[in-house]
Every structure is written in C-alpha cells, then in structure tokens.
Design a protein around this motif. Structure first.
Motif: not given
Length: 334
Positions: A249-251, A254, A296
């Motif tokens: 996930t994006e979280e 990060e 990413r």
C-alpha cells in the motif's frame, strides 16, 4: 539424546556418509528439501547397506505429499513424517526412547511416555512387518503460538543467519509451489513476535531472515512488524522479508522508504513477466503495480532489493524468458 548433523551440498556424499556412520545412531532422520533430496536418497541407500537394522525416517516438503512413492523408491527408509514435523518428530523421538527404556514416566502434559505405538502417532507413513504401507491419521496444523522459540542459546548461532517465521501458509495458488497445497494462513501472535524481535535486537544479531512465504499478505501484521523494527532499530541488525511488491500500500511504501539504509532488505518474486506463463501457473500478480513499487522503493535508496525469476515455467520458451530477464534487469534491482 539428539544430535543435529549439518552438511551442505558442497560436502562429498562419502564424507557425510562417513560422519553419520561414526556417530553410530540408533535412529536417523533426514529433512528433505528440493536442494538436498538427491543427496538424501543416495545416503539412505548407502547407510542401509552399512547399517541394515537402523530405522531411517524422512520428513519435509519433498516427501510429505507422495510418501508411499518415496518409500517404494527408497527401500532403506523405514517411514515418512508427512506434513508439519514439530509434534510428529517429538512423538517419534519419545517412541524410540521408550523402546530403549530411556523415556519411561510422564511428560510435561502428564501423558505416559514410552508407551505409544507407531500406529498411534499421527502424521506417519511407514512399512509394517509384512511390507505393507500404514498411513496414520493426518496431523492437524500446529498453532503458531505453540512453537517454541529456539534461539535462547544464541552462541550456537554465532555468525549464522537467523531464520525466523511469523506465519505459515500462502493466500496464492501458484501451481509450482508446495506452499499453495495447504489452505489458509496462520500467524504468530504479534506480542510474541515483538518480544522475540527485541531479543534479536538486544543481542545485535546481524541478520534475521523471515521465512514467511508472502510476508505482506496481511497488511496489519506486516505494518506492525515493520513499524516495530523501525522504532527499535539498533543500527546493526538487518531484516530480510519475502514479499509480493504489488500488494504494497502507499502507507507501507512510505514506511519502508523512511527506514535506515540497510535495516530492511526485500526479496520479491516476479517469477515471469510473460502473460501466458503467469496465467498457466495460476499466479495472481499486477505487473505494473509491482514495477511501480520497485521503482518507488528504489528512489528512496535505502532498501536492497532481490527480484526473483523462475526459468522453465510452462508456456515460456527461451526467448520469452530472455524478455522477462531483460525487463526485470532494466529495473536495476540489486
């Protein structure tokens, strides 16, 4: 009563044979994996010639699913521990200790020891005196919370990679993988996991390698562990995870990108980028999301990434594999 013999595929078979023979074991058990099965089969044949009355047992993923065929092809083997071995192996040890008159009395659960017969031990396949195969009832999967923590005596593992598991099973059904046979996923309680991770951190273990098949199949489980090791980073220990990058996930991306360089490394199974092969092996994967996640994390520059391919998948010829290789190579993983 138990001695563990550790050898590698760089040892000649004759050397391993000699070392086992010198121990003069009363019972011999082999753990069978894809990388050592040929060795084990050769050793069973040779040891049986030297010690024809020695009970030899096999266990592990390479013998659990077709045990009768394994026993038919390896007549020197007495039997197979099919499936998870922790409790089956323990009961088999008690059986042989009882046979030797060593293990009389009661165990910690108040059970009589030394009295069980092989037929009463779940998870076994073996030959009886008439040469017929006896299959005992299947053993139910063990609770992850009942597994003992085996690293209290850390000096025995000095300069070794620590292998650690917080879950068993896999949500996917890739046809080449034995993990897809067992349905469902079991997790070790997070409080227990954090306590054990803290033990590694306090002892400044160099590397802990999680052997969970798809570590991030549960977002809550993965995030809590990743957050814990970030917050308790000792500046030394490296943690290795096998993940599906397209599930991130994006979280999570990060969170991973915010970690100290070298705290975490990721092993990501791509297996193939060739559509017909992916479909044929029943693999669930979003290739564009996987590529995006890899890039990413690469931009953060703090995580060593291993990307895996499998050569020889169905529908994938040499040219298609070469294209998979080139595509993944262009992503420039470590």
């Amino acid at each position: 009563h138990i001695k563990i013999g550790e050898y590698t595929i760089n040892h000649p078979v004759d050397y391993i044979l000699q070392e086992i023979y010198k121990q003069k074991p009363d019972v011999l058990c082999f753990s069978c994996y894809i990388w050592n099965l040929r060795y084990v089969q050769e050793l069973i044949g040779e040891i049986h010639k030297l010690m024809p009355f020695l009970p030899i047992w096999a266990g592990g993923p390479e013998v659990s699913y077709e045990p009768e065929i394994f026993l038919k092809n390896n007549t020197g083997a007495a039997g197979v521990m099919a499936g998870e071995g922790e409790e089956t192996f323990l009961e088999l040890c008690r059986y042989y200790l009882g046979q030797a008159g060593v293990c009389e009395g009661e165990n910690e659960r108040g059970e009589k020891t030394g009295e069980k017969h092989l037929k009463e031990i779940q998870g076994l396949v073996f030959r009886n005196e008439a040469g017929e195969f006896i299959r005992t009832p299947k053993r139910e999967p063990v609770s992850m919370d009942n597994l003992p923590f085996c690293y209290e005596q850390l000096e025995e593992f000095e300069n070794r990679i620590i292998y650690y598991e917080t879950s068993r099973g896999c949500p996917f059904s890739c046809s080449y993988c034995l993990s897809s046979i067992e349905k469902g996923i079991r997790f070790r309680a997070l409080d227990t996991v954090k306590r054990e991770l803290q033990f590694f951190l306090e002892h400044q273990v160099k590397q802990v390698k999680f052997v969970d098949r798809t570590f991030n199949c549960s977002h809550r489980h993965a995030e809590e562990i990743w957050r814990y090791i970030k917050e308790h980073d000792n500046g030394v220990t490296n943690f290795h995870f096998e993940i599906s990058a397209d599930l991130l996930t994006e979280e999570e991306i990060e969170l991973l990108a915010s970690m100290r360089p070298g705290l975490v490394q990721l092993e990501i199974g791509v297996q193939s980028t060739y559509g017909p092969a992916i479909q044929e092996i029943r693999r669930t994967m979003d290739l564009s999301r996987l590529e995006q996640a890899v890039k990413r994390l690469q931009q953060a520059g703090n995580i060593h990434q291993h990307l895996d391919l499998i050569a020889g998948l169905p529908k994938e010829d040499f040219a298609a594999f070469a294209e998979s290789f080139c595509q993944v190579y262009r992503w420039k993983p470590e």
